[in-house]
Motif scaffolding. Structure first.
Motif, PDB file in Angstrom:
ATOM      1  N   VAL A   1      -2.041  -6.621 -14.424  1.00 40.89           N
ATOM      2  CA  VAL A   1      -3.469  -6.347 -14.199  1.00 40.89           C
ATOM      3  C   VAL A   1      -3.662  -5.551 -12.909  1.00 40.89           C
ATOM      4  CG1 VAL A   1      -5.729  -7.406 -13.758  1.00 40.89           C
ATOM      5  CG2 VAL A   1      -4.222  -8.374 -15.507  1.00 40.89           C
ATOM      6  N   ILE A   2      -2.969  -5.956 -11.858  1.00 42.09           N
ATOM      7  CA  ILE A   2      -3.086  -5.286 -10.557  1.00 42.09           C
ATOM      8  C   ILE A   2      -2.671  -3.819 -10.651  1.00 42.09           C
ATOM      9  CG2 ILE A   2      -1.960  -5.170  -8.278  1.00 42.09           C
ATOM     10  CD1 ILE A   2      -2.161  -8.248  -8.208  1.00 42.09           C
ATOM     11  N   PHE A   3      -1.671  -3.544 -11.462  1.00 44.07           N
ATOM     12  CA  PHE A   3      -1.198  -2.162 -11.625  1.00 44.07           C
ATOM     13  C   PHE A   3      -2.300  -1.258 -12.173  1.00 44.07           C
ATOM     14  CE2 PHE A   3       0.592   1.074 -14.488  1.00 44.07           C
ATOM     15  CZ  PHE A   3       1.339   1.814 -13.577  1.00 44.07           C
TER      16      PHE A   3
ATOM     17  N   GLN B   1      -6.066 -14.235   2.349  1.00 44.35           N
ATOM     18  CA  GLN B   1      -5.920 -13.864   0.946  1.00 44.35           C
ATOM     19  C   GLN B   1      -5.200 -12.520   0.808  1.00 44.35           C
ATOM     20  OE1 GLN B   1      -9.736 -14.236  -0.861  1.00 44.35           O
ATOM     21  NE2 GLN B   1      -8.937 -14.380  -2.926  1.00 44.35           N
ATOM     22  N   LYS B   2      -5.566 -11.579   1.661  1.00 41.32           N
ATOM     23  CA  LYS B   2      -4.924 -10.264   1.629  1.00 41.32           C
ATOM     24  C   LYS B   2      -3.439 -10.376   1.978  1.00 41.32           C
ATOM     25  CE  LYS B   2      -5.144  -5.567   3.449  1.00 41.32           C
ATOM     26  NZ  LYS B   2      -5.878  -4.591   4.278  1.00 41.32           N
TER      27      LYS B   2
ATOM     28  N   PRO C   1       3.798  -6.722  -3.202  1.00 41.83           N
ATOM     29  CA  PRO C   1       3.883  -5.811  -2.044  1.00 41.83           C
ATOM     30  C   PRO C   1       3.317  -4.413  -2.296  1.00 41.83           C
ATOM     31  CG  PRO C   1       5.973  -6.950  -2.413  1.00 41.83           C
ATOM     32  CD  PRO C   1       5.117  -7.236  -3.595  1.00 41.83           C
ATOM     33  N   LEU C   2       3.384  -3.935  -3.528  1.00 42.64           N
ATOM     34  CA  LEU C   2       2.964  -2.561  -3.808  1.00 42.64           C
ATOM     35  C   LEU C   2       1.451  -2.398  -3.934  1.00 42.64           C
ATOM     36  CD1 LEU C   2       5.716  -1.529  -6.401  1.00 42.64           C
ATOM     37  CD2 LEU C   2       5.667  -1.093  -3.941  1.00 42.64           C
TER      38      LEU C   2
ATOM     39  N   TRP D   1      -0.855  -3.394  -1.629  1.00 41.90           N
ATOM     40  CA  TRP D   1      -1.570  -3.564  -0.357  1.00 41.90           C
ATOM     41  C   TRP D   1      -2.624  -2.479  -0.123  1.00 41.90           C
ATOM     42  CZ3 TRP D   1      -1.459   0.266   3.308  1.00 41.90           C
ATOM     43  CH2 TRP D   1      -0.478   1.246   3.158  1.00 41.90           C
ATOM     44  N   ASN D   2      -2.364  -1.254  -0.615  1.00 39.72           N
ATOM     45  CA  ASN D   2      -3.318  -0.163  -0.380  1.00 39.72           C
ATOM     46  C   ASN D   2      -4.549  -0.241  -1.287  1.00 39.72           C
ATOM     47  OD1 ASN D   2      -1.699   0.402  -2.619  1.00 39.72           O
ATOM     48  ND2 ASN D   2      -1.964   2.606  -2.415  1.00 39.72           N
ATOM     49  N   LYS D   3      -4.528  -1.142  -2.265  1.00 35.54           N
ATOM     50  CA  LYS D   3      -5.690  -1.325  -3.152  1.00 35.54           C
ATOM     51  C   LYS D   3      -6.624  -2.422  -2.657  1.00 35.54           C
ATOM     52  CE  LYS D   3      -3.630   0.010  -7.609  1.00 35.54           C
ATOM     53  NZ  LYS D   3      -3.439  -0.429  -9.009  1.00 35.54           N
ATOM     54  N   ILE D   4      -6.159  -3.218  -1.706  1.00 34.68           N
ATOM     55  CA  ILE D   4      -6.894  -4.427  -1.315  1.00 34.68           C
ATOM     56  C   ILE D   4      -8.004  -4.108  -0.316  1.00 34.68           C
ATOM     57  CG2 ILE D   4      -6.709  -6.730  -0.307  1.00 34.68           C
ATOM     58  CD1 ILE D   4      -3.758  -6.730  -1.148  1.00 34.68           C
ATOM     59  N   ILE D   5      -9.179  -4.643  -0.603  1.00 32.80           N
ATOM     60  CA  ILE D   5     -10.328  -4.525   0.297  1.00 32.80           C
ATOM     61  C   ILE D   5     -10.819  -5.934   0.625  1.00 32.80           C
ATOM     62  CG2 ILE D   5     -12.710  -3.717   0.527  1.00 32.80           C
ATOM     63  CD1 ILE D   5     -12.041  -1.547  -1.529  1.00 32.80           C
TER      64      ILE D   5
END
Length: 408
Positions: free
Chosen positions: A166-168, A180-181, A189-190, A192-196
């Motif tokens: 789902v994250i992909f 949480q982040k 690990p891949l 991290w750049n999507k997390i807000i």
């Protein structure tokens, strides 16, 4: 916030009964209705059991509903039924009215919708309330042995694969705390750049302190001189209620006029908790069942202390925010995002860890509980004021929710 057309937001969830997620959706929809009713159109795609009671979430006319009825009861059957039913319902909905943004949750319903949304160029945001694989890892694997442990490891791995899938596909991942982040980046690990990080809040006009707590205590059946210690939540082992009851045994000798109120939905773990109360000879414990709406707010306002004794990871806690907004102090174990909330209260009090236990043990919990309950009336009043102030400044729904809506 101006748009050239009405945006169609679609929230997707597995069940009507998933409490925290539905509270979040309900609060957000209420804010959209109040401020941006002409700019957004909201639809909820959710699974419903045939005989399930309709919650307040479905009574809101502003929120349109697309229900897919769940026929199967077994977990492995639901594993197939929910993703397919949620996808098919969303697919048909998109055919009738174009979806501008999908708001998904860390649940089975997102499994097929996430890749479909990417193919159809529909922005999909994932609200990561928890990490199921992590929950099993910390809450089950460490306390199990033999075949059960192997089974839990396999289940955690399967959930990890599903969540990674789902994250992909999603565009952004929204979390509510730095903890949480950090945890999400550790497990995936891949991503991290999507997390807000977008902290959520509570409606401070709805959850507010009572003008007369003594009268309120009498109204709900307690003496104004009693110290009310309140637990609100489920009875699963990772919620730590057993630890809290053990800590109460240590508070017996203090002579405090204390009454413990335990409220939550009945489940298979409740009989064990009641047996423990009898075994520990705790005569000042009352079970109230599930509390909702105005009744829940009344108890949050009347309580002198709310306890969250979780031993499993708590990525965030809306219950803590609601209690603090009512001016009620909260004591919790240092198990995740809730620590970030309570440390803000503590810093304003003068001790960042005043409401956080040092360890997840009954002794540590009883010590922290005692130091709050032993405060004088003037200090207690000041602490309640700080609790309320923290929520108004840092976790007000209007402020935090607006930032969240901008992401949609």
């Amino acid at each position: 916030m101006n748009f050239r057309k009405t945006k169609h937001l679609v929230f997707v969830n597995d069940f009507l009964s998933l409490g925290g997620i539905n509270v979040f959706i309900s609060s957000l929809v209420r804010l959209i209705k109040k401020k941006y009713a002409t700019q957004f159109e909201c639809t909820l795609v959710v699974g419903k059991k045939r005989k399930e009671v309709q919650p307040r979430l479905l009574r809101d006319d502003f929120l349109k509903k697309e229900l897919f009825f769940l026929k199967f009861n077994k977990r492995w059957q639901r594993l197939l039924e929910i993703p397919i039913a949620a996808f098919w319902t969303s697919f048909r909905l998109h055919g009738r009215k174009k979806i501008d943004c999908l708001i998904l949750n860390n649940t089975k319903s997102s499994f097929l919708i996430a890749p479909w949304a990417r193919i159809k160029h529909i922005p999909a945001l994932l609200h990561c309330h928890n990490i199921p694989a992590q929950d099993i890892y910390f809450n089950d694997i460490e306390r199990l042995n033999g075949f059960k442990k192997l089974k839990a490891i396999l289940r955690a791995f399967c959930l990890w694969v599903m969540q990674a899938w789902v994250i992909f596909w999603v565009k952004r991942i929204i979390v509510f705390s730095r903890f949480q982040k950090k945890q999400l980046s550790r497990f995936f690990p891949l991503c991290w750049n999507k997390i807000i990080i977008s902290r959520f809040g509570v409606d401070t006009r709805f959850f507010r302190p009572s003008n007369n707590r003594s009268a309120l205590k009498k109204k709900i059946g307690f003496s104004s001189s009693e110290l009310l210690v309140f637990y609100l939540g489920r009875f699963e082992p990772n919620k730590g209620l057993s630890l809290f009851l053990e800590s109460l045994k240590r508070l017996k000798g203090l002579g405090l006029p204390m009454r413990v109120i335990i409220a939550g939905p009945e489940d298979e773990f409740l009989p064990q908790i009641k047996k423990q109360v009898v075994r520990l000879k705790l005569k000042n414990v009352i079970f109230l069942g599930k509390l909702e709406g105005k009744k829940k707010i009344a108890f949050l306002q009347a309580a002198d202390l709310l306890v969250i004794p979780s031993v499993g990871v708590e990525t965030f806690s809306l219950t803590a925010l609601e209690a603090l907004s009512c001016g009620t102090p909260v004591v919790a174990n240092p198990v995740g995002g809730i620590e970030e909330i309570l440390s803000r209260v503590g810093r304003r009090w003068g001790n960042g860890r005043f409401l956080i236990t040092q360890k997840t043990t009954p002794l540590a919990f009883s010590r922290t509980t005692t130091q709050v309950l032993k405060l004088g009336s003037r200090q207690r009043k000041h602490l309640r004021k700080i609790c309320r102030q923290t929520i108004v400044i840092d976790f007000d729904l209007d402020k935090k929710g607006e930032k969240l809506i901008k992401l949609y």
